[in-house]
Design a protein around this motif. Sequence first.
Motif, mmCIF file in Angstrom:
data_model
loop_
_atom_site.group_PDB
_atom_site.id
_atom_site.type_symbol
_atom_site.label_atom_id
_atom_site.label_comp_id
_atom_site.label_asym_id
_atom_site.label_seq_id
_atom_site.Cartn_x
_atom_site.Cartn_y
_atom_site.Cartn_z
ATOM 1 N N LEU A 53 0.821 -1.208 0.000
ATOM 2 C CA LEU A 53 0.000 0.000 0.000
ATOM 3 C C LEU A 53 0.856 1.259 0.000
ATOM 4 C CD1 LEU A 53 -2.548 -1.219 2.704
ATOM 5 C CD2 LEU A 53 -2.618 -1.589 0.231
ATOM 6 N N LEU A 54 1.958 1.221 0.757
ATOM 7 C CA LEU A 54 2.837 2.389 0.819
ATOM 8 C C LEU A 54 3.488 2.651 -0.539
ATOM 9 C CD1 LEU A 54 4.158 4.586 2.540
ATOM 10 C CD2 LEU A 54 5.977 2.956 3.108
ATOM 11 N N THR A 55 3.873 1.587 -1.231
ATOM 12 C CA THR A 55 4.467 1.757 -2.559
ATOM 13 C C THR A 55 3.478 2.413 -3.515
ATOM 14 O OG1 THR A 55 5.906 -0.154 -2.252
ATOM 15 C CG2 THR A 55 5.515 0.552 -4.514
ATOM 16 N N ARG A 56 2.212 1.988 -3.427
ATOM 17 C CA ARG A 56 1.186 2.631 -4.257
ATOM 18 C C ARG A 56 1.117 4.123 -3.983
ATOM 19 N NH1 ARG A 56 -4.152 1.652 -1.698
ATOM 20 N NH2 ARG A 56 -3.047 3.067 -0.278
ATOM 21 N N ASP A 57 1.091 4.497 -2.682
ATOM 22 C CA ASP A 57 1.025 5.919 -2.325
ATOM 23 C C ASP A 57 2.236 6.673 -2.856
ATOM 24 O OD1 ASP A 57 -0.621 5.736 0.951
ATOM 25 O OD2 ASP A 57 -1.261 5.185 -1.058
ATOM 26 N N ARG A 58 3.397 6.057 -2.730
ATOM 27 C CA ARG A 58 4.611 6.725 -3.208
ATOM 28 C C ARG A 58 4.592 6.912 -4.714
ATOM 29 N NH1 ARG A 58 9.084 3.472 0.563
ATOM 30 N NH2 ARG A 58 8.994 4.895 2.358
ATOM 31 N N ILE A 59 4.090 5.922 -5.432
ATOM 32 C CA ILE A 59 4.028 6.029 -6.893
ATOM 33 C C ILE A 59 3.026 7.103 -7.315
ATOM 34 C CG2 ILE A 59 3.181 4.783 -8.938
ATOM 35 C CD1 ILE A 59 4.754 2.364 -7.978
ATOM 36 N N GLU A 60 1.919 7.203 -6.587
ATOM 37 C CA GLU A 60 0.931 8.235 -6.902
ATOM 38 C C GLU A 60 1.507 9.645 -6.741
ATOM 39 O OE1 GLU A 60 -2.312 7.261 -4.319
ATOM 40 O OE2 GLU A 60 -3.342 6.049 -5.835
ATOM 41 N N LYS A 61 2.476 9.810 -5.835
ATOM 42 C CA LYS A 61 3.034 11.136 -5.539
ATOM 43 C C LYS A 61 4.302 11.445 -6.319
ATOM 44 C CE LYS A 61 1.233 10.859 -0.810
ATOM 45 N NZ LYS A 61 1.592 10.735 0.630
ATOM 46 N N LEU A 62 4.794 10.513 -7.115
ATOM 47 C CA LEU A 62 6.067 10.709 -7.816
ATOM 48 C C LEU A 62 6.030 11.916 -8.754
ATOM 49 C CD1 LEU A 62 7.190 7.101 -8.821
ATOM 50 C CD2 LEU A 62 8.320 8.642 -7.210
ATOM 51 N N LYS A 63 7.164 12.606 -8.822
ATOM 52 C CA LYS A 63 7.376 13.691 -9.773
ATOM 53 C C LYS A 63 8.473 13.274 -10.753
ATOM 54 C CE LYS A 63 4.524 16.293 -7.412
ATOM 55 N NZ LYS A 63 3.154 16.555 -7.919
ATOM 56 N N VAL A 64 8.516 13.963 -11.868
ATOM 57 C CA VAL A 64 9.549 13.676 -12.859
ATOM 58 C C VAL A 64 10.934 13.837 -12.251
ATOM 59 C CG1 VAL A 64 10.620 14.575 -14.960
ATOM 60 C CG2 VAL A 64 8.169 14.173 -14.904
ATOM 61 N N ALA A 65 11.089 14.824 -11.370
ATOM 62 C CA ALA A 65 12.391 15.058 -10.741
ATOM 63 C C ALA A 65 12.860 13.848 -9.950
ATOM 64 C CB ALA A 65 12.308 16.286 -9.834
ATOM 65 N N ASP A 66 11.907 13.071 -9.362
ATOM 66 C CA ASP A 66 12.279 11.874 -8.607
ATOM 67 C C ASP A 66 12.910 10.830 -9.520
ATOM 68 O OD1 ASP A 66 9.186 12.322 -6.870
ATOM 69 O OD2 ASP A 66 11.191 12.912 -6.185
ATOM 70 N N LEU A 67 12.279 10.588 -10.677
ATOM 71 C CA LEU A 67 12.817 9.615 -11.615
ATOM 72 C C LEU A 67 14.146 10.078 -12.189
ATOM 73 C CD1 LEU A 67 9.805 8.663 -11.422
ATOM 74 C CD2 LEU A 67 10.038 7.917 -13.798
ATOM 75 N N GLN A 68 14.252 11.380 -12.449
ATOM 76 C CA GLN A 68 15.490 11.921 -13.002
ATOM 77 C C GLN A 68 16.642 11.730 -12.028
ATOM 78 O OE1 GLN A 68 15.340 13.122 -16.112
ATOM 79 N NE2 GLN A 68 17.561 13.438 -16.211
ATOM 80 N N ARG A 69 16.398 12.036 -10.756
ATOM 81 C CA ARG A 69 17.439 11.892 -9.727
ATOM 82 C C ARG A 69 17.872 10.436 -9.597
ATOM 83 N NH1 ARG A 69 16.986 10.060 -4.858
ATOM 84 N NH2 ARG A 69 14.711 10.268 -4.865
ATOM 85 N N VAL A 70 16.902 9.540 -9.528
ATOM 86 C CA VAL A 70 17.208 8.117 -9.379
ATOM 87 C C VAL A 70 17.968 7.603 -10.605
ATOM 88 C CG1 VAL A 70 16.120 5.837 -9.367
ATOM 89 C CG2 VAL A 70 15.357 7.587 -7.768
ATOM 90 N N ALA A 71 17.562 8.017 -11.807
ATOM 91 C CA ALA A 71 18.236 7.564 -13.027
ATOM 92 C C ALA A 71 19.690 8.001 -13.047
ATOM 93 C CB ALA A 71 17.503 8.097 -14.253
ATOM 94 N N GLU A 72 19.938 9.260 -12.713
ATOM 95 C CA GLU A 72 21.295 9.774 -12.769
ATOM 96 C C GLU A 72 22.168 9.194 -11.660
ATOM 97 O OE1 GLU A 72 19.708 14.075 -14.434
ATOM 98 O OE2 GLU A 72 21.482 14.027 -13.144
ATOM 99 N N TYR A 73 21.561 8.753 -10.567
ATOM 100 C CA TYR A 73 22.342 8.220 -9.454
ATOM 101 C C TYR A 73 22.689 6.750 -9.630
ATOM 102 C CZ TYR A 73 23.952 7.349 -4.723
ATOM 103 O OH TYR A 73 24.720 7.008 -3.636
ATOM 104 N N TYR A 74 21.731 5.927 -10.082
ATOM 105 C CA TYR A 74 21.954 4.486 -10.144
ATOM 106 C C TYR A 74 22.410 3.987 -11.506
ATOM 107 C CZ TYR A 74 19.609 4.345 -5.623
ATOM 108 O OH TYR A 74 19.268 4.549 -4.310
ATOM 109 N N LEU A 75 21.923 4.602 -12.579
ATOM 110 C CA LEU A 75 22.254 4.102 -13.920
ATOM 111 C C LEU A 75 23.540 4.744 -14.416
ATOM 112 C CD1 LEU A 75 18.738 3.955 -15.649
ATOM 113 C CD2 LEU A 75 19.845 2.314 -14.115
ATOM 114 N N LYS A 76 24.652 4.280 -13.860
ATOM 115 C CA LYS A 76 25.954 4.799 -14.244
ATOM 116 C C LYS A 76 26.904 3.633 -14.509
ATOM 117 C CE LYS A 76 26.242 7.337 -10.629
ATOM 118 N NZ LYS A 76 26.609 8.191 -9.484
ATOM 119 N N PRO A 77 27.913 3.831 -15.337
ATOM 120 C CA PRO A 77 28.785 2.715 -15.721
ATOM 121 C C PRO A 77 29.415 1.970 -14.559
ATOM 122 C CG PRO A 77 29.163 4.597 -17.163
ATOM 123 C CD PRO A 77 28.233 5.069 -16.079
#
Length: 914
Positions: free
Chosen positions: A417-441
């Motif tokens: 249930l908490l994951t659902r709530d978090r996904i409902e509140k996500l912003k583009v900036a959240d995905l951008q931050r996570v992408a730049e932090y984890y998806l690196k060589p």
Amino acid sequence: MKHLALAVLLALNTATLPVMAAASSTASKQAVPAGVQQLTSAEGITEYRLPNGLRVLLAPDASKPTTTVNVTYLVGSRHENYGETGMAHLLEHLLFKGTPKHPNIDVEFTRRGMMSNGSTWYDRTNYFETFAANDTDLEWALKMEADRMVNSFVARKDLDSEMTVVRNEMEAGENDPFSILWQKMAATAYQWHNYGKDTIGARADVENVSIPRLQAFYRKYYQPDNAVLVVSGKFDTAKALAWVQRYFGAVKKPVRVLEPTYTREPVQDGEREVVLRRAGDVQIVAALYHAPDGGHVDSAAFQMLMQVLGDTPNGRLHKALVEKKLASEVYGLSMSLNEPGYGMAGAKLRVDGDREQVRRTMLEVLENIAKQPITDAELDQARAKWLNGFDKLMSDPEQLGTALSETIAQGDWRLLLLTRDRIEKLKVADLQRVAEYYLKPSNRTLGQFVPETKPVRADVPPKADLKAAFKDFTPKPPVAQGEAFDPSPAVIEARTQRTTLPNGMKLALLPKKTRAESVSVSFGLMFGDEQSLQGQREVGGMLATLLTRGTRTLNREQLHAAFDKLKTSWHYQGGAEGGVLMLQTTRSNLAESLKLVRDMLRDPALSAEEFERAKHEAIGALEEQRSDPYAVASNALHRQFNRFAATDVRYQPSFDESLTELNKLQLPQLQQFYQRFYGANHAQMAVVGDFDADAVRHQLAQLFGDWKSAETYRHIPRAFDPVKAEELIMPLKDKANAVFMASLPLKMTDTSPDYAALAVGNYILGQGSGLSSRLINRLRQQDGISYGAGSSLHVDATDDAAALQISAIYAPENLPKLKAGVTEELARLIKDGVTEQELQDAKAGLLQNFKLDRAQDQSLAYALIDQLHEGRTMKQVAELEAKISKLTLADVNAAIRKYIDPAKFVKVYAGEFK
């Protein structure tokens, strides 16, 4: 394999877990037995704890007449020590071998018609059974699970036979390039943590494990304070709690202390690579990145990121690789686990594809998001698809335990249930931050190590503090409840409204109150006749694919996004003779969803661009089948029954013939087929669930009532053909697992006098639920050579070309044992017949299976369109069930001896044989 199937299921994201249920919040107000502590309640799911430490989740729901019992033990491959890999999974198998009080658990499952299974994963092992709701079976299931929690045999003799079964399961996984590459990549990415070890274990560990060590593992982890019991569906809460306290409460709390796992994978400090070289007909390029645990706040954003990248047809990888014909398939998955997990993205391409170009393009897409930021439209589409899946998950009570097993294993069931709530509140900036932090060589495992003077590293955050995470968590109200519906033939017939539209299209409408106001639709289309469909086999199949790829007003991505926005899941599959569309939505979205179906079927784009993509993908998938033992065996078996010209739609082509036809296909052929054959005047549609029958009937008349095919439809017959018995060996290279298939032609329809008796005989031979059929008892339980074996009876309502089929998987070196086992069991079945106990168990199990099928709205809708096509009602179902109930031992044994002749089977063996 169970563990692999679950892995793929989890990989997609939480929304694709088996559908779960939420119960009324009134469950939290139920009086609880003395000594049972009520802990928390969220959205209708209530948690209790017994004095011995067992946690219990109850989610009553009377809208479906089934109950599911699930026990999740917080032990998986993460908890295995040196030399113990595969022990948790092996133990899962052994717990089906019984206890002193329940020595034949699988026989009991079959006798009660229960659908049962178990699965093992990194953080947990679970056991579950689903059955028609009744107090007797619920009490038995709770009593049995409490008993096998601490009293299972875990015996040497069972280990000896089951070890080889697990080894065969392991060999089956070795056949799949994707699964073995995944295993090797995880092992390379995790140098210390057990997430790098495959759940099925190392072959040497599985083969050499000692029974004392396995028993010690069992006594350590299979205890009430390390388990969570889930009961969902239709049941009486007070009775369930009383039985839980009576049976599980009697299990003593252990005195041992479970030490938490503390190994943490060090920060990865450079690119890693693994190259797998084996025989096959497909290339794969993939990249794996370490990621946070399922409870971490970044987990929700990471899940959405992987969907934005890996979704089909809207994901970035699909657009960059599949649409440009560099690859035939892409994927993106996120592993949400108890401790820091990982995400993985990849692509499949044909053997003649440019793997290096795919590698460069894929990494450009994955690791350059800073230059190509995530957009609001991408997040909205991914979120809509995820929430659509979540809504479906919350509307089905039968798979609650299976779904909750994963978040229980992550640390708290409320994470769902908490994951659902978090996904409902996500912003583009959240995905951008996570992408730049984890998806690196430096955080990537692909294939090679490249030293760097200034490495850039990703320090995965520590395990989340769930207590703090839930401090401000507020559960949402539970979903709407459905009615208590009796799925008996008489009730279904009384509630079903049948009618015919002006063009001849037939309707079956069954309105009823359902959980979350869900609605299921089945739509069957029928085309042409024997003459008009000559040479149209590949054309009709490719056209069915192309219809799902856009309308004149919506392209493929927009069409799929429109369905997701309406929280509608759907699937259309067809060929030259017709097609079937399956759709699941809600009452409020039904009308708009049907409009989309109308546009897809009546106003398709049939674009040249999508045609070329679909053709490229189909050729890639067909080439991959060349080295798949199951596909090779199936194709060879069906080709033995060819008695038609190659242009006839009933003809079974070889792989080469299909590839030739696919390569020759041109778009005008598909457009011409559509104009000639598509129409609804010979169609059937069934709607089951929460809807207004009058409104739906009126809308369907508007959408499809004037749609007619230019060609006449006539059923194309499949007449009985006594094919000559033959044994075929299909050699393949580098395959650790082999496949056996056999077919016995029979002259029979489902109205034949002996059909019911032979159906019961087949259930005993190999179709029975659980692990107690004759074939599975011999090949798995006794000989220990096959993970999966069984039989099936294929009988039509109109055509008399029936067949009894047998199949099994096995290691190639066990071919002599397989042949002997099947031969001896068939001979014993014919000579000795079945026993009275087998007869009674099979009759009960078969009838329960019929009832369970009717309890599923989508299955019921499909059954109703089949009845419309055959001109039948539920009366024939009731008559068949009544006939099965009255069958005697003499009836069944006579049918077996009349129809089953081992000398007349066509047999195929596909694998790498010495």
